[in-house]
Design a protein around this motif. Structure first.
Motif, short mmCIF file in Angstrom:
data_model
loop_
_atom_site.label_atom_id
_atom_site.label_comp_id
_atom_site.label_asym_id
_atom_site.label_seq_id
_atom_site.Cartn_x
_atom_site.Cartn_y
_atom_site.Cartn_z
N UNK A 1 -10.12 5.61 2.31
CA UNK A 1 -9.07 6.56 2.01
C UNK A 1 -8.23 6.11 0.81
N UNK A 2 -7.83 4.81 0.84
CA UNK A 2 -6.98 4.31 -0.24
C UNK A 2 -7.76 4.26 -1.55
N UNK A 3 -9.06 3.93 -1.47
CA UNK A 3 -9.88 3.94 -2.69
C UNK A 3 -9.86 5.34 -3.29
N UNK A 4 -10.00 6.36 -2.42
CA UNK A 4 -10.00 7.74 -2.92
C UNK A 4 -8.67 8.09 -3.58
N UNK B 1 0.83 -1.21 0.00
CA UNK B 1 0.00 0.00 0.00
C UNK B 1 0.86 1.26 0.00
N UNK B 2 2.01 1.21 0.71
CA UNK B 2 2.84 2.41 0.80
C UNK B 2 3.48 2.74 -0.54
N UNK B 3 3.90 1.69 -1.28
CA UNK B 3 4.40 1.92 -2.63
C UNK B 3 3.36 2.66 -3.46
N UNK B 4 2.12 2.13 -3.36
CA UNK B 4 1.03 2.72 -4.14
C UNK B 4 0.77 4.16 -3.71
N UNK B 5 0.83 4.45 -2.40
CA UNK B 5 0.60 5.82 -1.93
C UNK B 5 1.68 6.76 -2.47
#
Lengths: 285, 316
Positions: B285-288, B233-237
């Motif tokens: 949040x991540x979906x947004x 997830x952090x990579x994606x963020x």
């Protein structure tokens, strides 16, 4: 020997989505990172129809596959078609974004706990040295049958021939009057439905969590690169090798948590020695 | 309250280093790196293992020996070295191939490293994680004090500034010019006699060094690390930050980091959580962020602060 049996099962289950992913990569010229999560999403849709709405299992699978195919076409229209002119790397980033949207939707709706379908529990049968459940037998049979069906579709139907022509040379196919837009849509329909079925198979033989799709995606890509990207037979060979080797690694207990690492080590070696893969062409896809 | 705000600025600054590193790799040179979390992890664990005091404890019959009790600058440098070396190893088979392969290999290596951190309990203590990591000057300023927080903030901002200046100088240098040429057309660059793989490798290693140092700072700041802090997830963020802020522009990278990691992720922490659904708010949040990433790619592919055109004699 038991591990070899597990490996063959894993390979056979991976073969079908790996073939469809290879087809998708070959036609659309990029690695779709949202593929694994699309598999997971379809498996969750089956869960929704089967457990929450109480439909019987085959009906829920068919409904979910139709939804998955429609979603695939929507993804293509809304995200991947407009971004195509920016090149394959931007498509990859977009597919990463999509993967996380799907993954977190699963997490938001169904939560992080493992889920199971509403089907009777089955005990394993002994076939010589192997242990296998009837469901696994059915899945392996279906997997091989559908693999054959996809090859037949590509070989003998008009849309299949158009798909192969488009994959080989988009411009030439357009000039020759192939409706390439239709080809892309059919590619997304076929590959999304197959992805969904692969997801359901996985959910049947293992447990279903929001991470299932992502982990499977890593196995699929190692299979794809090992076999040669864009080569459909290569995708099958790669899936079998990855399935068997990563399951057999479970014999050594120290390696048991590292199935995915084994799969990646094989892919790493392949990239060092023969980057085009076992059956791939010199220039990739 | 003060220490809370200081804490948020520190953590966002650490993430900004990651976004900056990603900008050097993708924004300058077009290297598609999906393994940010892995480089971050290796930096954090390297420094944590080197810095924490030697300790031996018996837990469920397993002997844990973690820690060498070295000082924090050694931890920072070692994190940079191991993370850079990891980049070198990943680069060998992948950098001479199409960019897609690098993406797939990095995404997998990051995930494998996380499994190593979970399973190799003798080294990393598994899911319990490494705790009580010493902060700089801990003997004079204990970890929970405001002074210690300020030291971490100053150290992080100093390193961020240093890295920012290096990255900006790199952008306008002849080296950076070659990187942008590789990004735009690799074949043409190699025909001009530039060793393309060599340039890509150096860029990839530099990005690894940045991410490793960010990991070391993270370990010192939070004082306790566990594998869950390094999920993909952090990579994606980080990708969300870079694309929204504007790839190719260092100010864009910082802006994206501040907006998404600061305002959006940290700023919505105050929202009341829904009882029985602890996963719901983070997931939404991540979906947004994911939707924002795709929307920016479609409508404003160059981000909020687009890359500046370099002034040359012809363009003036």
């Amino acid at each position: 020997m038991i591990y070899l049996g597990f490996g063959i099962i894993a390979g056979a289950i991976l073969a079908l989505p790996s073939l469809a992913l290879s087809l998708l990569c070959r036609n659309c010229k990029f690695f779709n990172l949202a593929y694994g999560d699309q598999m997971g999403l379809t498996a969750y849709l089956v869960l929704f129809f089967n457990v929450s709405l109480g439909l019987n299992f085959p009906a829920s699978v068919i409904l979910s596959l139709i939804i998955s195919a429609i979603l695939g076409v929507i993804f293509y229209w809304v995200i991947f078609k407009p971004l195509r002119r920016h090149g394959p790397l931007v498509l990859l980033i977009a597919s990463l974004g999509l993967a996380f949207v799907i993954h977190n939707s699963e997490l938001a709706i169904w939560g992080p706990n493992p889920q199971k379908y509403n089907i009777p529990f089955e005990t394993g049968l002994r076939l010589g040295p192997f242990i296998i459940t009837p469901i696994q037998l059915v899945l392996i049979g279906l997997s091989f049958a559908l693999t054959g069906a996809i090859f037949a579709l590509l070989r003998y139907t008009g849309i299949g021939r158009a798909m192969r022509a488009t994959a080989d040379n988009l411009e030439l196919a357009t000039i020759r009057g192939v409706d390439t837009e239709m080809v892309f849509i059919w590619t997304w329909i076929i590959c999304s439905a197959t992805a969904g079925l692969g997801g359901v198979f996985l959910a049947l033989i293992t447990t279903l969590t929001p991470w299932t799709g992502f982990i499977t995606l890593l196995f699929l890509f190692s299979a794809l690169i090992l076999g040669g990207v864009g080569n459909l037979v290569g995708a099958l060979v790669g899936a079998m090798i990855i399935g068997i080797v990563s399951e057999c690694a479970g014999i050594l207990s120290a390696l048991a948590p590292y199935k995915i690492a084994i799969a990646f080590a094989i892919m790493f070696l392949c990239l060092l020695i023969r980057p085009s893969g076992i059956l791939g062409k010199e220039r990739g896809f | 309250m003060t220490s809370f705000i200081i804490g948020i600025i520190t953590i966002v600054a650490i993430y900004c280093i990651l976004v900056l590193a990603l900008n050097i790799r993708w924004g300058y040179c077009g290297l598609l790196d999906f393994g940010v979390a892995g480089f971050f992890l290796i930096g954090a664990y390297t420094s944590a293992i080197l810095i924490s005091a030697p300790s031996e404890s018996y837990l469920f019959g397993v002997r844990y020996t973690v820690g060498f009790g070295l000082s924090w600058p050694i931890g920072l440098i070692a994190a940079a070295v191991t993370s850079g070396f990891l980049a070198f190893l990943i680069g060998i088979p992948t950098l001479r191939l199409r960019g897609d392969y690098l993406a797939i290999v990095t995404i997998g290596v990051a995930e494998i490293l996380r499994y190593v951190a979970i399973n190799e309990k003798w080294l990393t203590r598994g899911v319990q994680g490494i705790r009580n990591i010493a902060r700089p000057f801990e003997s004079s300023f204990p970890a929970a004090s405001l002074a210690s927080d300020i030291i971490m903030l100053v150290l992080t901002l100093a390193i961020l500034t240093l890295f920012f200046i290096i990255a900006s100088r790199l952008f306008t240098s002849p080296f950076g010019r070659v990187l942008r040429a590789i990004r735009e057309d690799e074949v043409a660059t190699s025909f001009l006699g530039k060793p393309v793989s060599h340039f890509k490798m150096l860029t990839f290693i530099l990005g690894g060094i940045y991410m490793g140092v960010a990991g070391a700072l993270f370990a010192m700041y939070v004082t306790a690390i566990e594998p869950y802090q390094f999920i993909p997830t952090y990579t994606f963020l980080m990708w969300g930050c870079l694309i929204v802020g504007g790839s190719g522009n260092n100010w864009g990278a910082i802006l994206g980091g501040a907006l998404i990691m600061g305002l959006f992720i940290q700023g919505t922490r105050f929202l009341p959580s829904i009882s029985g659904q602890p996963q719901l708010i983070p997931a939404l949040r991540y979906i947004a962020v994911g939707i924002l990433l795709i929307v920016v790619l479609r409508l404003r592919p160059r981000g909020l602060l687009p890359e500046k055109a370099i002034k040359t004699e012809e363009t003036q």
